[in-house]
Design a protein around this motif. Sequence first.
Motif, PDB file in Angstrom:
ATOM      1  N   LEU A   1      -6.691   2.899   0.524  1.00  7.26           N
ATOM      2  CA  LEU A   1      -6.769   2.183  -0.930  1.00  7.26           C
ATOM      3  C   LEU A   1      -7.774   3.147  -2.005  1.00  7.26           C
ATOM      4  N   LYS A  40      -6.724  -5.805  -0.928  1.00  4.32           N
ATOM      5  CA  LYS A  40      -6.010  -5.040  -1.964  1.00  4.32           C
ATOM      6  C   LYS A  40      -6.246  -5.449  -3.352  1.00  4.32           C
ATOM      7  N   ARG A  47     -11.040   2.616  -1.930  1.00  5.80           N
ATOM      8  CA  ARG A  47     -11.985   1.694  -2.435  1.00  5.80           C
ATOM      9  C   ARG A  47     -13.405   1.914  -1.710  1.00  5.80           C
ATOM     10  N   ILE A 105       0.777  -1.269  -0.261  1.00  5.73           N
ATOM     11  CA  ILE A 105       0.143   0.099   0.145  1.00  5.73           C
ATOM     12  C   ILE A 105       0.823   1.204  -0.110  1.00  5.73           C
TER      13      ILE A 105
END
Length: 459
Positions: free
Chosen positions: A424, A401, A426, A219
């Motif tokens: 992330l 991920k 998301r 990350i």
Amino acid sequence: MPKYSLLNQDINTSFLNIETTWAGMRSPLLKGLAGKNIPPSFCELIKGETLNYYQDERLAKSFSRNCAGHLISDHKLLLLIKQKTRTLTNQILLLSKNNFPLSALSDRQLISFLEKSRFLQGQLATWGMPVAFADVYGQISESIFEIFTHRQNLRRPLNFYLDILSNPEKPSLSALAYAEIASSRDNEYLKKKYFWLDQGYIGRGITLKHIQEIRKHQISGHVPAVSRKDLLKELNLSPLEKKLLSVSADMVEIKSIRADVRQALHVVTNNIVDRLASRWHIPAKFLEVLSTEELTLAIKSNGVNSEGLDSRWERSLIIPTSLNRYRILLGKDIDTFLSGRGIISRKIVKENLELKGQVAQMGKARGRVRLVFGPQHNNKVKKGDILVSISTSPQLLPAMKIASAFVTEVGGITSHAAIVARELRRPCIVGVKGSTQLLSDGDLVEVDADKGVVRIIKK
């Protein structure tokens, strides 16, 4: 009869390790910290690795509200919890590193480690419970969202503010470990220093393969374009609003520390279990269904009575009766006990149903559902899938991920899923009640994290 609901589910876990946290949850000290004792609860153990944690639903919500109220109104309490957590963290890491790799310790030394581990984890759980429960039903998160919904014409997306203002400025222990693994190629040094990383409840120590996977899916951190100070000035927050955001950041920091350091003790304990299992010629999985007290008694008597452990491993119900004692139910007694407590069973769901929750990271994604409850499910998540779980933990990072969105049953914007979703970028919706029961692997869904809705497109 009180109604009980599934508050948490751990898969690929160990009762031996998680029981140490249970003891801390029932400490008399907790009432002084949270104003109330932990609500009645029990746990169903299935195949030795799945732990379904049930709690009185009404009392759990009341306890959660109480914890949230205490943390918001008493700033000194949160500072004290943070201080105690940091002190315990240092003690835990020192104890763990001094006993890993596991050397030729005497039985007396093994018992000493187990007793110290149980005490430290119990203390960590006791002091951390107000933080762990305060946002289980989203009380803190809802209050924070109100800060922004009351303001018109924000200059930036909502999650830009949440990312900077409701998270700690200091990186977690895991984040620091990931960064060093990405920059260093001294694998033996990394294996020794970060033996606890991503090990959960049953890990035996990080491997070279795991280190390589971390490098592959690293990350990458990001530097905010605007400082926390500038955002606070822009929003012109009231003292209470500033306090709410500060509480959120402290909660995230405390949760991250607790999740990281406990793994170090688990790794050592699991290596002790392997040694004893080899000595006593018994499968290690049967020793993992014991409590710390039961295992220490077995070491003192140089053996364990294995009678009934296979049944306990297969399926058992564990009901706390005091700080260190449990009532164990087996066979038909389990179903009788559960049926009298309103445990919700899986339901049949039609297409075009909407499930609602709380936005943790905005965005939209469409994909196939993958139910993930532990690291053994990580491999079934492919690029573009929607990860659905009761709650997430560092063990699930490999799957997170590559998933396109996250949906969890419990937690708020201070939960692990929310934190990772913001890192992330998301879409993530938390607090989607019944999602793991109403959704199945392969369902086609749309996650609309702008509105907090999961739409079932095709079952």
